[in-house]
Design an enzyme around this catalytic site. Structure first.
Site, PDB file in Angstrom:
ATOM      1  N   LYS A  37       0.818  -1.214   0.000  1.00 21.70           N
ATOM      2  CA  LYS A  37       0.000   0.000   0.000  1.00 21.70           C
ATOM      3  C   LYS A  37       0.855   1.268   0.000  1.00 21.70           C
ATOM      4  O   LYS A  37       0.440   2.303  -0.515  1.00 21.70           O
ATOM      5  CB  LYS A  37      -0.958   0.010   1.184  1.00 21.70           C
ATOM      6  CG  LYS A  37      -0.298   0.059   2.556  1.00 21.70           C
ATOM      7  CD  LYS A  37      -1.327  -0.138   3.676  1.00 21.70           C
ATOM      8  CE  LYS A  37      -0.699  -0.133   5.059  1.00 21.70           C
ATOM      9  NZ  LYS A  37      -0.312   1.205   5.498  1.00 21.70           N
ATOM     10  N   ARG A 132      -5.999   0.899  17.849  1.00 21.79           N
ATOM     11  CA  ARG A 132      -6.558   0.970  16.501  1.00 21.79           C
ATOM     12  C   ARG A 132      -7.485  -0.225  16.351  1.00 21.79           C
ATOM     13  O   ARG A 132      -8.462  -0.335  17.073  1.00 21.79           O
ATOM     14  CB  ARG A 132      -5.450   1.028  15.438  1.00 21.79           C
ATOM     15  CG  ARG A 132      -5.968   1.553  14.080  1.00 21.79           C
ATOM     16  CD  ARG A 132      -4.902   1.685  13.033  1.00 21.79           C
ATOM     17  NE  ARG A 132      -4.491   0.381  12.505  1.00 21.79           N
ATOM     18  CZ  ARG A 132      -3.620   0.235  11.499  1.00 21.79           C
ATOM     19  NH1 ARG A 132      -3.066   1.304  10.950  1.00 21.79           N
ATOM     20  NH2 ARG A 132      -3.305  -0.970  11.066  1.00 21.79           N
TER      21      ARG A 132
END
Length: 362
Positions: A37, A132
């Site tokens: 990514k 997260r």
């Protein structure tokens, strides 16, 4: 005439960096999922990471994994962001394994896998304090493991994992990764089988690995930045891995103006184009250059590192980056090209920008 700006990808250097990192991990009983990514999923670069020794290729965007699937990349494809309910059809179709933490998502994922007549693999995420993704309590993790193993027949519980440092800046330590290891062992006792994967984070786990602090149970890391942005390792984590090349990705921009100007703005100051107050140091009149590249392309110009060590990045607007070239030994002129190494944020933005050309080099 070549069009600028250009992000140049050196596949040989990328392949070699991958070999160095995957060999280091392999020596410690750890396999590497190469995360793509950070460079926008460029297919040629992803293939270089696969050739360099990664056992999986991963991205947070299913669109990037779809491109790899269509390009016949043979390695298992890993979705490293918790999937959205709206994309589950594509998740099952274009990836082989994903991270998961929600019961409802797992149930719907199972339904979609059944519909596609596919056994789909999942890694359950455990939040070790970075806050997260992942369930926060071990009891929740065990409950999800039981669900996948004993009730969701179209899913395969591949393992468990954790993310560290990306949001809460929590460092991977022997202590928090031991919590992950202990959870894996408890789940294995309940399932009466071994988990294939205990995934102990990503690039930020490499410093701990080098120091010998990663528990033996950890057998999987998700690494992108430590392979593609190797200058980040010494800059942020005081870690050098011998042989890594920082020139896997080089950004090239063309000079569009050269002038000698004051170094402190003249007039009443206000916020800049991004709603921020700038910080300026008065160094008198100095030579500066503008290049045709801005924060729209790089995200934050401070994440650019000029390869000419005598150039300093002063800042940027949306479309212009301002460089101090006063001390450079090179006599720059209009149209010359300035080269930069890129830190992670700049890599992410430039690789995704439609206004930055991509050039693949072997």
């Amino acid at each position: 005439m070549e069009k600028y700006p250009v992000l140049e990808v050196n596949l040989n250097k990328l392949r070699k960096n991958t070999e160095i990192v995957t060999d280091l991990c392999k020596d410690n009983g750890i396999e590497v999922a190469g995360i793509i990514k950070g460079f926008g999923g460029i297919v040629e670069a992803a293939k270089a990471m696969a050739e360099g020794g990664c056992t999986q290729i991963g991205s947070s965007r299913i669109e990037q994994l779809r491109s790899l699937k269509e390009a016949a990349v043979k390695l298992p494809l890993l979705l490293v962001r918790i999937p959205m309910l709206c994309e589950l059809e594509d998740v099952v179709k274009y990836s082989d394994i994903c991270l998961a933490s929600e019961k409802e998502t797992l149930i719907e994922l199972n339904r979609e896998a059944e519909k596609q007549n596919k056994k789909y693999s999942v890694i359950l995420m455990y939040d070790l304090g970075d806050l997260r993704e992942g369930v926060f309590y071990r009891s929740e993790l065990i409950e999800l493991a039981r669900l996948v193993e004993f009730e969701l027949n179209s899913l395969m519980l591949e393992g468990i994992g954790a993310n560290l440092n990306c949001y809460g800046s929590v460092a991977p330590t022997h202590q928090n990764l031991t919590e992950l290891s202990d959870a894996a062992e408890e789940i294995e006792k309940i399932l009466q089988r071994s988990l294939n994967i205990v995934s102990g984070g990503g690039t930020t786990t490499l410093p701990l690995l080098i120091k010998g602090g990663v528990p033996d149970k950890i057998n999987h890391l998700r690494i992108g930045e430590g392979i593609i942005n190797t200058q980040d390792l010494p800059l942020y984590w005081d870690t050098d891995i011998e042989g890594l090349d920082k020139d896997t990705f080089v950004l090239k921009a063309q000079i569009i103006e050269i002038n000698e100007k004051p170094t402190y703005p003249i007039g009443e100051l206000m916020v800049n184009a991004f709603g921020e107050y700038g910080h300026y140091e008065d160094k008198g009149i100095r030579k500066r250059a503008l290049v045709g590249l801005g924060n729209q392309d790089v995200g934050d110009s401070s994440k650019l590192v000029p390869k000419d060590k005598n150039i300093m990045v002063l800042g940027a607007s949306s479309d212009h980056t301002i460089l101090d070239i006063h001390d450079s030994e090179k006599e720059y002129k209009l149209g010359d090209i300035v080269e930069f190494n890129v830190l992670y944020q700049a890599m992410l933005f430039t690789s995704l920008s439609q206004y930055v050309n991509k050039k693949i080099r072997e």
